[in-house]
Scaffold this active site. Sequence first.
Site, PDB file in Angstrom:
ATOM      1  N   GLU A   1       0.801  -1.219   0.000  1.00 49.71           N
ATOM      2  CA  GLU A   1       0.000   0.000   0.000  1.00 49.71           C
ATOM      3  C   GLU A   1       0.835   1.271   0.000  1.00 49.71           C
ATOM      4  O   GLU A   1       0.798   2.058   0.960  1.00 49.71           O
ATOM      5  CB  GLU A   1      -0.936   0.001   1.213  1.00 49.71           C
TER       6      GLU A   1
ATOM      7  N   GLU B   1      -5.232  -8.509   0.276  1.00 52.51           N
ATOM      8  CA  GLU B   1      -5.909  -8.236   1.561  1.00 52.51           C
ATOM      9  C   GLU B   1      -7.376  -7.919   1.346  1.00 52.51           C
ATOM     10  O   GLU B   1      -7.734  -7.213   0.396  1.00 52.51           O
ATOM     11  CB  GLU B   1      -5.342  -6.978   2.255  1.00 52.51           C
TER      12      GLU B   1
HETATM   13  O1  IFM Z   1      -3.819  -3.400   9.118  1.00 53.58           O
HETATM   14  C1  IFM Z   1      -3.837  -2.856   7.842  1.00 53.58           C
HETATM   15  C2  IFM Z   1      -2.692  -3.387   7.003  1.00 53.58           C
HETATM   16  O2  IFM Z   1      -1.462  -3.165   7.598  1.00 53.58           O
HETATM   17  C3  IFM Z   1      -2.683  -2.694   5.666  1.00 53.58           C
HETATM   18  N1  IFM Z   1      -3.974  -2.799   5.037  1.00 53.58           N
HETATM   19  C4  IFM Z   1      -5.138  -2.468   5.802  1.00 53.58           C
HETATM   20  C5  IFM Z   1      -5.129  -3.191   7.134  1.00 53.58           C
HETATM   21  C6  IFM Z   1      -6.360  -2.792   7.957  1.00 53.58           C
HETATM   22  O3  IFM Z   1      -6.344  -1.432   8.184  1.00 53.58           O
END
Ligand code: IFM
Length: 515
Positions: free
Chosen positions: A220, A413
């Site tokens: 990210e 994710e």
């Molecule tokens: O916990 C985070 C992760 O580190 C990066 N993506 C989003 C998740 C939830 O906020």
Amino acid sequence: MRLTRREFARSALTVSVAAALPAGVFSACSVSSNAARAANSVPLTSSQSTQFDTSSEIQFPRNFFWGTATAAYQIEGAWKEDGKGESIWDRFAHTPGRIKNGDTGDVACDSYHRWHEDIALMRAMNLNSYRFSISWPRIQPSGSGPANSKGIDHYSRLVDALLKAQIRPFVTLYHWDLPQVLEDAGGWTNRDTSSRFADYVELASRAWGDRVSDWMLFNEPSAFVDLGHLEGTHAPGRKSLLDFLRASHTVNLAQGASFRALKATRPSARVGTAFSMSPCEPATNSEEDKLATERAHAMTNLWFLEPALNGRYPEALAFLPETAMGIKSGDFEKMKAPLDFIGVNLYYRAIVSAPSALERLSHAQEWLFPAKMVGSEQGPKTDFGWEIWPQALYDMVTRITRDFNRPVIEITESGCAYNDGPDANGAIRDARRIAYHRQYLQALAHAIADGADVRGYHAWSLMDNFEWAEGFSQRFGLAYVDFKTQQRTIKESGRWYAKVAAANTLPALTATQQD
Ligand code: IFM
């Protein structure tokens, strides 16, 4: 996770709207009232996310990866063990007032010592992929120079044990824990950090590339660049538009340089980045909102993807101040990183409107990026206040598929924070999490049926962990962690996910469940 998350721009008029909103570049100024907007234009957002068919079971492609994701700082603890250097997150969390309840990742889930328990959880969930990150300061305590052998050995043991358990090690090289020494030299605003990162990636690929085939360079980028350099709510806590622009460009240079470094050492490695993504929808059908939505899409979804794949910044943002960003001649070629797959981290959609002239004048970032996120009250919310909108996953995956010539995609994710704890029998009945993953997987299956080449799904997260500025207050795990004893207990959602993974199939809902 992206340009817009976690913090909420609030104005007296719009607290309820803004509370549903993630924050970032676009929402840093006030959020205007939906009611006011609706008065002169037609709202465009649909009142319900598409209901995907649930009456028959859905099979996923052969060899689909069923996984979970974690990140070093969020789970490992052992913040100064075995020669590890200080990271920007160690420094940030140790600064009073930065993290909710004064929490830190000093111990977190103690996975540095308990990784074998984590692998046992994954085995019990029938998973065949584990996305985890390497802590850069464990490998290079001060951000450059030779590798710390204790750090290398730790991850070697983890990789070997995963392979033995027939779980793919799916490695993120940077999930936000920059060595503090590099931050002291300017961090991501210093162009030189791109070369430091490429050196570290080369060390990593030499150390584990004989056993690890699938890598993500960054997690990210838009989240850590925005929240850490413009919003100031994440490490290193900077709050400057100029820092945001410069850090963006250094990260894009780093993506190109590290991609080449990894491929030079391991030509057959599959290399991607996990991008935070949200499909952008105009708040109304006005021309201004539609234009703003394309700019928001460019900023939210393409700011780090387009430079990698096409060696340029997104066209919708062609007015960028090149000098302020530190762009030099030849940089566009250097940013190129023809990624083998696109990692998609997706939680929710974004609804966008055009800022008024006054808003543009009073907020530098809205002057530069004329688009702002407004909240939606349509979908249900997680305990964190994020809107559940399964169709967002369908829309994003199909758009990337269309716009980038059907690339390989991994869902790196997706997940939800619900803070259900153990009942009297010690069971964690988190039916809402099951519903979340079921609906997002249904949407994903439809995207695959419509032609998207998706290879895996990684639930965030394997277990409850340190949720950055929120500390331990938001639980995303498929396994519950008692942070006092470090005991892990698989939640009902983890048991459900285990069945889905074992069958490679999402079961049909019974008539009663459909009600
Ligand atoms: O916990 C985070 C992760 O580190 C990066 N993506 C989003 C998740 C939830 O906020």
